[in-house]
Write an enzyme that holds these catalytic residues in place. Sequence first.
Site, mmCIF file in Angstrom:
data_model
loop_
_atom_site.group_PDB
_atom_site.id
_atom_site.type_symbol
_atom_site.label_atom_id
_atom_site.label_comp_id
_atom_site.label_asym_id
_atom_site.label_seq_id
_atom_site.Cartn_x
_atom_site.Cartn_y
_atom_site.Cartn_z
ATOM 1 N N HIS A 59 1.816 -5.666 -2.588
ATOM 2 C CA HIS A 59 2.456 -4.662 -1.726
ATOM 3 C C HIS A 59 1.537 -3.450 -1.527
ATOM 4 O O HIS A 59 1.452 -2.878 -0.451
ATOM 5 C CB HIS A 59 3.796 -4.220 -2.319
ATOM 6 N N ARG A 111 9.284 -17.894 11.561
ATOM 7 C CA ARG A 111 10.656 -17.454 11.797
ATOM 8 C C ARG A 111 10.685 -15.953 12.047
ATOM 9 O O ARG A 111 9.723 -15.247 11.788
ATOM 10 C CB ARG A 111 11.567 -17.836 10.622
ATOM 11 N N SER A 158 13.631 -5.335 4.864
ATOM 12 C CA SER A 158 14.766 -5.846 5.633
ATOM 13 C C SER A 158 16.079 -5.607 4.896
ATOM 14 O O SER A 158 16.093 -5.333 3.689
ATOM 15 C CB SER A 158 14.585 -7.348 5.888
ATOM 16 N N GLY A 174 3.266 -10.966 -1.509
ATOM 17 C CA GLY A 174 3.520 -11.615 -2.799
ATOM 18 C C GLY A 174 2.557 -12.775 -3.031
ATOM 19 O O GLY A 174 1.956 -12.915 -4.105
ATOM 20 N N ARG A 211 3.129 -9.092 -8.007
ATOM 21 C CA ARG A 211 3.506 -8.977 -6.597
ATOM 22 C C ARG A 211 3.313 -7.553 -6.079
ATOM 23 O O ARG A 211 2.950 -7.334 -4.919
ATOM 24 C CB ARG A 211 4.979 -9.382 -6.410
ATOM 25 N N ASP A 269 4.128 -9.749 6.328
ATOM 26 C CA ASP A 269 4.571 -10.705 5.307
ATOM 27 C C ASP A 269 3.389 -11.351 4.584
ATOM 28 O O ASP A 269 2.313 -11.513 5.164
ATOM 29 C CB ASP A 269 5.425 -11.793 5.991
ATOM 30 N N GLY A 270 3.632 -11.722 3.338
ATOM 31 C CA GLY A 270 2.637 -12.469 2.559
ATOM 32 C C GLY A 270 2.013 -11.675 1.423
ATOM 33 O O GLY A 270 1.089 -12.162 0.753
ATOM 34 N N GLU A 306 17.911 -7.788 4.045
ATOM 35 C CA GLU A 306 18.020 -8.894 3.080
ATOM 36 C C GLU A 306 17.098 -8.699 1.872
ATOM 37 O O GLU A 306 17.258 -9.374 0.850
ATOM 38 C CB GLU A 306 17.671 -10.225 3.765
ATOM 39 N N ASN A 307 16.127 -7.805 1.984
ATOM 40 C CA ASN A 307 15.168 -7.630 0.877
ATOM 41 C C ASN A 307 15.804 -6.996 -0.368
ATOM 42 O O ASN A 307 15.202 -7.014 -1.444
ATOM 43 C CB ASN A 307 13.949 -6.820 1.329
HETATM 44 C C1 IPE Z 1 10.359 -10.316 6.323
HETATM 45 O O1 IPE Z 1 9.724 -10.949 5.282
HETATM 46 C C2 IPE Z 1 10.627 -8.887 5.971
HETATM 47 C C3 IPE Z 1 9.457 -8.047 5.813
HETATM 48 C C4 IPE Z 1 8.216 -8.392 5.974
HETATM 49 C C5 IPE Z 1 9.744 -6.691 5.447
HETATM 50 P P1 IPE Z 1 10.521 -11.779 4.198
HETATM 51 O O2 IPE Z 1 9.530 -12.268 3.216
HETATM 52 O O3 IPE Z 1 11.657 -10.969 3.669
HETATM 53 O O4 IPE Z 1 11.137 -12.972 5.067
HETATM 54 P P2 IPE Z 1 11.632 -14.413 4.636
HETATM 55 O O5 IPE Z 1 12.553 -14.234 3.471
HETATM 56 O O6 IPE Z 1 10.435 -15.212 4.284
HETATM 57 O O7 IPE Z 1 12.324 -14.931 5.860
HETATM 58 C C1 IPE Z 2 6.242 -8.806 2.617
HETATM 59 O O1 IPE Z 2 5.632 -9.573 1.639
HETATM 60 C C2 IPE Z 2 6.719 -7.486 2.090
HETATM 61 C C3 IPE Z 2 8.179 -7.350 2.065
HETATM 62 C C4 IPE Z 2 9.050 -8.246 2.402
HETATM 63 C C5 IPE Z 2 8.674 -6.072 1.622
HETATM 64 P P1 IPE Z 2 6.458 -10.520 0.693
HETATM 65 O O2 IPE Z 2 6.831 -9.760 -0.529
HETATM 66 O O3 IPE Z 2 7.612 -11.123 1.410
HETATM 67 O O4 IPE Z 2 5.383 -11.610 0.353
HETATM 68 P P2 IPE Z 2 5.633 -13.155 0.151
HETATM 69 O O5 IPE Z 2 6.344 -13.656 1.350
HETATM 70 O O6 IPE Z 2 6.461 -13.300 -1.102
HETATM 71 O O7 IPE Z 2 4.263 -13.722 -0.003
HETATM 72 MG MG MG Z 3 7.821 -12.824 2.479
#
Ligand code: IPE
Ligand code: IPE
Ligand code: MG
Length: 244
Positions: free
Chosen positions: A39, A196, A67, A25, A35, A22-23, A69-70
């Site tokens: 990735h 979380r 996920s 973005g 963003r 995560d992170g 939810e993504n």
């Molecule tokens: C969790 O990250 C899913 C992945 C890293 C693939 P998210 O960015 O989707 O999680 P939330 O929305 O902050 O809980």
């Molecule tokens: C995790 O990074 C990658 C996926 C969920 C696919 P994010 O895209 O969630 O990055 P943030 O949380 O927005 O920084």
């Molecule tokens: Mg994220």
Amino acid sequence: MKVTLEDIKQKPMPKHIAVIMDGNGRWAKSRGLLRTAGHRMGVQALKNLVLALDELDIHYVTVYAFSTENWKRPADEVNTLMELIVEFLDKELDYMHEKGVRIHPIGDISRLTGKTYDKIVAAQEKTKDNTNIILNVALNYGGRQEIVRAAKNICADVQSGRLAMDDIDEALFGSYLYTAGQPDPDLLIRPSGELRVSNFLLWQIAYTEFWCTNILWPDFGKEHLWQAIWEYQNRDRRYGGLTK
Ligand code: IPE
Ligand code: IPE
Ligand code: MG
């Protein structure tokens, strides 16, 4: 304290590490980039993780890539993520195969775009006999979805007479999950400062140790992995019992 490879090699390694990548973005945003650039760097960090694990005696890793939810994200971000998976496999599959990595998707991959699905299935097939690193890639994965799927499959097997209700116990249930036959994760790493689980491996993390860091996934390198492992090695896992 700066942890070295020698430090962590003195104590037992976790058998299975799970990572919420995560992170991406926020990494991009802090640099004024799109963003999707985050990735792309995140994929590089995944490759580095696999290389770092190859130096250690750790054979199971599960990474959260997409996920259930993504799908809520804008279509162009979702499409880029699907394309990046294809790009990663086109570029790195042969190398991963040489390193003995078995690519094992977990999640409902049937919902992925056709090209991405085909590449993943081909990668899974090509690497299926590798045993050095089992790389579970969570794609369209949700912990609740996985548990519901297992419950449905168990019901179907009871209905057809292949299973008796009395056969159902924790071990049997675990054998209906995507991670069947694998040890549960010992260590779960979550970068990006979030505290979380976000629907990751809900069943399997019953007694997993958590290690959270503010580092963003694209910046995550082997020194962070070593730090996480070292802290893990110095914890007292009691499983509800008392310190030995
Ligand atoms: C969790 O990250 C899913 C992945 C890293 C693939 P998210 O960015 O989707 O999680 P939330 O929305 O902050 O809980
Ligand atoms: C995790 O990074 C990658 C996926 C969920 C696919 P994010 O895209 O969630 O990055 P943030 O949380 O927005 O920084
Ligand atoms: Mg994220």
